[in-house]
Scaffold this motif. Structure first.
Motif, PDB file in Angstrom:
ATOM      1  N   ILE A  37     -24.885 -27.681  72.065  1.00  0.00           N
ATOM      2  CA  ILE A  37     -24.999 -29.071  72.293  1.00  0.00           C
ATOM      3  C   ILE A  37     -25.720 -29.911  71.280  1.00  0.00           C
ATOM      4  CG2 ILE A  37     -27.048 -28.824  73.640  1.00  0.00           C
ATOM      5  CD1 ILE A  37     -25.933 -30.935  75.805  1.00  0.00           C
ATOM      6  N   ARG A  38     -25.211 -31.105  71.124  1.00  0.00           N
ATOM      7  CA  ARG A  38     -26.015 -31.992  70.000  1.00  0.00           C
ATOM      8  C   ARG A  38     -25.987 -33.239  70.572  1.00  0.00           C
ATOM      9  NH1 ARG A  38     -22.683 -29.153  65.122  1.00  0.00           N
ATOM     10  NH2 ARG A  38     -24.419 -27.784  64.575  1.00  0.00           N
ATOM     11  N   LYS A  39     -27.061 -34.260  69.895  1.00  0.00           N
ATOM     12  CA  LYS A  39     -27.146 -35.791  69.941  1.00  0.00           C
ATOM     13  C   LYS A  39     -26.867 -36.362  68.770  1.00  0.00           C
ATOM     14  CE  LYS A  39     -28.614 -39.142  72.634  1.00  0.00           C
ATOM     15  NZ  LYS A  39     -29.902 -39.400  73.058  1.00  0.00           N
ATOM     16  N   ALA A  66     -37.938 -30.003  63.287  1.00  0.00           N
ATOM     17  CA  ALA A  66     -37.192 -31.410  63.475  1.00  0.00           C
ATOM     18  C   ALA A  66     -37.862 -32.005  64.620  1.00  0.00           C
ATOM     19  CB  ALA A  66     -35.653 -31.057  63.595  1.00  0.00           C
ATOM     20  N   GLU A  67     -38.048 -33.188  64.142  1.00  0.00           N
ATOM     21  CA  GLU A  67     -38.524 -34.047  64.982  1.00  0.00           C
ATOM     22  C   GLU A  67     -37.166 -34.819  65.602  1.00  0.00           C
ATOM     23  OE1 GLU A  67     -42.743 -36.101  63.903  1.00  0.00           O
ATOM     24  OE2 GLU A  67     -41.297 -36.209  62.294  1.00  0.00           O
ATOM     25  N   THR A  68     -36.978 -34.967  66.889  1.00  0.00           N
ATOM     26  CA  THR A  68     -35.775 -35.128  67.627  1.00  0.00           C
ATOM     27  C   THR A  68     -35.901 -35.948  68.972  1.00  0.00           C
ATOM     28  OG1 THR A  68     -35.556 -33.533  69.005  1.00  0.00           O
ATOM     29  CG2 THR A  68     -34.943 -33.052  66.669  1.00  0.00           C
ATOM     30  N   ASP A  69     -34.748 -36.480  69.240  1.00  0.00           N
ATOM     31  CA  ASP A  69     -34.797 -37.108  70.463  1.00  0.00           C
ATOM     32  C   ASP A  69     -35.059 -36.318  71.737  1.00  0.00           C
ATOM     33  OD1 ASP A  69     -33.370 -39.655  71.790  1.00  0.00           O
ATOM     34  OD2 ASP A  69     -32.489 -38.153  72.967  1.00  0.00           O
ATOM     35  N   LEU A  70     -35.805 -36.869  72.767  1.00  0.00           N
ATOM     36  CA  LEU A  70     -36.226 -36.195  73.933  1.00  0.00           C
ATOM     37  C   LEU A  70     -34.964 -35.653  74.796  1.00  0.00           C
ATOM     38  CD1 LEU A  70     -35.653 -37.968  76.628  1.00  0.00           C
ATOM     39  CD2 LEU A  70     -37.485 -39.214  75.718  1.00  0.00           C
ATOM     40  N   SER A  85     -32.699 -28.423  63.672  1.00  0.00           N
ATOM     41  CA  SER A  85     -32.362 -29.619  63.024  1.00  0.00           C
ATOM     42  C   SER A  85     -30.991 -30.279  63.019  1.00  0.00           C
ATOM     43  CB  SER A  85     -32.852 -29.676  61.669  1.00  0.00           C
ATOM     44  OG  SER A  85     -32.496 -28.816  61.083  1.00  0.00           O
ATOM     45  N   LEU A  86     -30.088 -29.360  63.079  1.00  0.00           N
ATOM     46  CA  LEU A  86     -28.579 -29.659  63.072  1.00  0.00           C
ATOM     47  C   LEU A  86     -27.881 -30.240  64.438  1.00  0.00           C
ATOM     48  CD1 LEU A  86     -27.514 -26.371  60.898  1.00  0.00           C
ATOM     49  CD2 LEU A  86     -27.529 -28.892  60.267  1.00  0.00           C
ATOM     50  N   ASP A  87     -28.971 -30.355  65.521  1.00  0.00           N
ATOM     51  CA  ASP A  87     -28.538 -30.603  66.632  1.00  0.00           C
ATOM     52  C   ASP A  87     -28.626 -32.246  67.022  1.00  0.00           C
ATOM     53  OD1 ASP A  87     -27.162 -28.142  67.127  1.00  0.00           O
ATOM     54  OD2 ASP A  87     -29.168 -27.130  67.591  1.00  0.00           O
ATOM     55  N   ASN A  88     -29.305 -32.760  65.806  1.00  0.00           N
ATOM     56  CA  ASN A  88     -29.780 -34.407  66.238  1.00  0.00           C
ATOM     57  C   ASN A  88     -29.506 -35.025  64.929  1.00  0.00           C
ATOM     58  OD1 ASN A  88     -32.763 -36.331  67.346  1.00  0.00           O
ATOM     59  ND2 ASN A  88     -30.583 -36.491  67.562  1.00  0.00           N
ATOM     60  N   VAL A  89     -28.772 -36.171  65.123  1.00  0.00           N
ATOM     61  CA  VAL A  89     -28.546 -37.071  63.917  1.00  0.00           C
ATOM     62  C   VAL A  89     -28.604 -38.355  64.141  1.00  0.00           C
ATOM     63  CG1 VAL A  89     -26.059 -37.121  63.999  1.00  0.00           C
ATOM     64  CG2 VAL A  89     -27.241 -36.951  61.714  1.00  0.00           C
ATOM     65  N   THR A  90     -29.036 -39.226  63.380  1.00  0.00           N
ATOM     66  CA  THR A  90     -29.238 -40.487  63.602  1.00  0.00           C
ATOM     67  C   THR A  90     -28.315 -41.379  62.454  1.00  0.00           C
ATOM     68  OG1 THR A  90     -31.125 -41.022  62.113  1.00  0.00           O
ATOM     69  CG2 THR A  90     -31.442 -40.381  64.505  1.00  0.00           C
ATOM     70  N   GLN A 121     -18.905 -38.065  57.197  1.00  0.00           N
ATOM     71  CA  GLN A 121     -20.253 -37.707  57.308  1.00  0.00           C
ATOM     72  C   GLN A 121     -20.617 -37.209  58.673  1.00  0.00           C
ATOM     73  OE1 GLN A 121     -21.749 -37.120  54.458  1.00  0.00           O
ATOM     74  NE2 GLN A 121     -23.776 -36.039  55.192  1.00  0.00           N
ATOM     75  N   ILE A 122     -20.179 -37.883  59.772  1.00  0.00           N
ATOM     76  CA  ILE A 122     -20.464 -37.789  61.215  1.00  0.00           C
ATOM     77  C   ILE A 122     -19.734 -36.566  61.658  1.00  0.00           C
ATOM     78  CG2 ILE A 122     -20.156 -38.590  63.494  1.00  0.00           C
ATOM     79  CD1 ILE A 122     -20.734 -41.455  62.196  1.00  0.00           C
ATOM     80  N   LYS A 123     -18.231 -36.572  61.209  1.00  0.00           N
ATOM     81  CA  LYS A 123     -17.531 -35.362  61.548  1.00  0.00           C
ATOM     82  C   LYS A 123     -18.194 -34.075  61.082  1.00  0.00           C
ATOM     83  CE  LYS A 123     -13.491 -37.386  60.267  1.00  0.00           C
ATOM     84  NZ  LYS A 123     -11.896 -37.574  60.008  1.00  0.00           N
ATOM     85  N   ASP A 124     -18.501 -34.208  59.708  1.00  0.00           N
ATOM     86  CA  ASP A 124     -19.044 -33.007  59.162  1.00  0.00           C
ATOM     87  C   ASP A 124     -20.495 -32.524  60.066  1.00  0.00           C
ATOM     88  OD1 ASP A 124     -17.231 -33.002  57.039  1.00  0.00           O
ATOM     89  OD2 ASP A 124     -18.747 -33.941  55.644  1.00  0.00           O
ATOM     90  N   PHE A 125     -21.258 -33.410  60.348  1.00  0.00           N
ATOM     91  CA  PHE A 125     -22.307 -33.049  61.160  1.00  0.00           C
ATOM     92  C   PHE A 125     -21.793 -32.414  62.492  1.00  0.00           C
ATOM     93  CE2 PHE A 125     -24.822 -34.388  65.199  1.00  0.00           C
ATOM     94  CZ  PHE A 125     -25.988 -33.727  64.891  1.00  0.00           C
ATOM     95  N   ILE A 126     -20.876 -32.948  63.294  1.00  0.00           N
ATOM     96  CA  ILE A 126     -20.232 -32.417  64.379  1.00  0.00           C
ATOM     97  C   ILE A 126     -19.819 -31.103  64.347  1.00  0.00           C
ATOM     98  CG2 ILE A 126     -18.343 -32.570  66.186  1.00  0.00           C
ATOM     99  CD1 ILE A 126     -18.690 -35.894  65.633  1.00  0.00           C
ATOM    100  N   LYS A 127     -19.167 -30.748  63.346  1.00  0.00           N
ATOM    101  CA  LYS A 127     -18.621 -29.423  63.192  1.00  0.00           C
ATOM    102  C   LYS A 127     -19.410 -28.447  62.354  1.00  0.00           C
ATOM    103  CE  LYS A 127     -15.765 -30.798  59.037  1.00  0.00           C
ATOM    104  NZ  LYS A 127     -14.355 -31.054  58.704  1.00  0.00           N
ATOM    105  N   ALA A 128     -20.691 -28.683  61.953  1.00  0.00           N
ATOM    106  CA  ALA A 128     -21.499 -27.928  61.008  1.00  0.00           C
ATOM    107  C   ALA A 128     -22.028 -26.710  61.836  1.00  0.00           C
ATOM    108  CB  ALA A 128     -22.588 -28.552  60.629  1.00  0.00           C
TER     109      ALA A 128
END
Length: 538
Positions: A37-39, A66-70, A85-90, A121-128
């Protein structure tokens, strides 16, 4: 082969996308599937680490620092998984990665644009690093219609086309308001939200409707008709008395079943909901209760201490007792008010924080807990302040403080790089920690005869950190001569991780954040022990 579930929100923010995603993740995992699961957050900050808790709520920290969303805290607590850290991106992180590539010539001089560079870049994050998972749940932060979330929505639209409609699913969470004056349930906001989403090329497969009251069949039919969704895929989520009812509620609505049906998956295994029924029963029906006071400076925002609040409730679950949370603003607290404010306290907790504001109020509360034998739990900055209080009032070091708060003090607490004066660590020890944040999981060795070793039932533990300042180990002998024991230390014995007071029923301070590892179905041992001590005080 991984299937991707994208969760978006409409009408208003704070509807519960995180809890909905986490509950779905639990139900799918309980059916035997491996879930990731990712945010994806649309704000421009690189991460939430420097954001004001009043604005954003707490910063959740993962094992890898990683400092992430709550919301990642919700994910971990409900699904019982460790995120990274791979499960939250801004948006900020996405753009910084793109600009770094552009500066290093990776785009070969081409014009860098939102499409395709940002969306790619967003798609790369989703499937990483998704190999081996059955389901990838991606929650898109913000609300459909916000300009900042457009690149994320375009990216997931493209992603669905890339992998095929049979491997992707769109869930849209909306508000269905109830107007008390006319006693009507209004579906129009949902219709407009879905219309907005469809204008961006995304047709939701499932609509989750947040409402105060149960949706009549007629209203579901209306949403189904105008939003082009099968009626069985119009899922309601009625306000619950505790968030831990959510998995039960979504199971009753067949949320997970409809997801599996979309992917043409037959699964006869039923999710295990017994732990959630037990949790619900203790929280809502327990006649036994304890009063825990949390003294901090961000108490006006409910989410500022979200993980601590939940961990205290988990501690209650471990002891089959209801925990009443009482918040006190340390900045507004006056010395002559403390006795009256804390007279009903069965336990006092001082959470983490940064800066001078409100510290003296916290120190006075620590003194009250120590002298009146009230179970006390100091976390991160809370532990440091407990050492300052003890140094001032027991060791008689009146000017004892942290260099974060006063540069001209007896430095009980300080940055590693500052520890070069006589009697302190020499500059150069632990260089990597000097002036930086200590983030993520670190090893801690427990004193063989300590109370915390009995609590953890282990000699070695790993806990998550988020702080810059450290306890000055040079004062260790002075503290221990008066009964305050340094019961947990780093591998090199120079960093203090845990302290406890021998002459007190339960007085523990920790440099780390145990709340990040507590879960309703497996409460953290320190919180379980703290609530037990509070229970025994009554």
């Amino acid at each position: 082969m991984a299937r991707y579930i994208f969760v978006t929100g409409g009408v208003v923010s704070s509807l519960g996308k995180g809890l909905s995603s986490a509950s779905l993740g639990y139900l799918l995992k309980s059916r035997g599937y491996k879930v990731k699961i990712r945010k994806l957050d649309p704000y421009l900050n690189i991460d939430p680490g420097t954001m004001n808790p009043f604005e954003h709520g707490e910063v959740f920290v993962t094992d890898d620092g990683a400092e992430t969303d709550l919301d990642l805290g919700h994910y971990e607590r409900f699904i019982d998984i460790n995120l990274t850290s791979l499960d939250n991106v801004t948006t900020g992180k996405i753009y910084s990665q793109i600009l770094e590539k552009e500066r290093s010539g990776k785009y070969l001089g081409n014009t860098v644009q939102v499409i395709p560079h940002v969306t790619n870049q967003i798609k790369d994050f989703i499937k990483a690093k998704t190999s081996g998972y059955d389901f990838i749940i991606c929650e898109i932060g913000g609300t459909v219609g916000d300009i900042e979330s457009l690149p994320f929505l375009e990216a997931i639209r493209q992603f669905s086309n890339d992998i095929g409609k049979d491997k992707s699913l769109f869930v849209h969470l909306t508000l269905v308001p109830y107007l008390k004056s006319s006693e009507e349930i209004k579906t129009k906001p949902t219709q407009h939200s879905v219309k907005e989403l469809r204008s961006l090329g995304i047709q939701p497969d499932i609509i989750v409707c947040r409402s105060e009251i149960t949706l009549p069949k007629g209203q579901r039919k209306k949403i189904s008709l105008f939003c082009n969704v099968n009626i069985e895929n119009v899922i309601q989520t009625v306000d619950v008395k505790t968030i831990y009812e959510a998995p039960i509620s979504f199971y009753k609505e067949k949320f997970d079943y409809q997801v599996l049906k979309h992917f043409n998956i037959k699964n006869k295994k039923q999710p295990n909901l017994k732990p959630w029924y037990r949790t619900k029963n203790i929280i809502l029906n327990s006649k036994k209760e304890v009063n825990i006071f949390v003294v901090g400076k961000y108490v006006d925002l409910k989410d500022a201490y979200k993980s601590i609040d939940e961990a205290l409730i988990h501690g209650g679950l471990a002891n089959s007792i209801k925990v009443n949370l009482n918040k006190i603003d340390s900045e507004k607290l006056k010395k002559n008010q403390i006795k009256n404010k804390l007279k009903n306290a069965d336990g006092i907790l001082i959470p983490g924080g940064f800066g001078k504001r409100g510290t003296e109020g916290k120190i006075q509360c620590i003194k009250f807990a120590r002298e009146n034998k009230i179970p006390f739990f100091g976390i991160c900055f809370g532990m440091q302040l407990s050492l300052i209080e003890f140094a001032r009032n027991v060791l008689k070091l009146r000017n004892a403080n942290s260099t974060e708060l006063n540069k001209n003090c007896i430095p009980v607490i300080g940055l590693i790089e500052e520890w070069y004066k006589d009697g302190m660590l020499k500059k150069g020890d632990l260089k990597k920690l000097g002036g930086t944040m200590r983030l993520g999981s670190y090893e801690c060795n427990l004193n063989e005869k300590s109370m915390v070793k009995k609590i953890y039932k282990s000699k070695k533990i790993y806990e998550r950190h988020r702080h810059r300042y450290e306890v000055n180990i040079a004062y260790k002998n002075k503290f221990e001569s008066k009964g305050l024991i340094f019961s947990g230390l780093s591998n090199n014995n120079k960093l203090t991780e845990i302290i406890e007071l021998n002459s007190h029923p339960w007085f523990v301070g920790v440099q780390f954040h145990p709340e990040f590892k507590s879960r309703p179905l497996s409460p953290h041992p320190l919180f379980a022990s703290f609530i037990k001590a509070a229970k025994n005080k009554k």
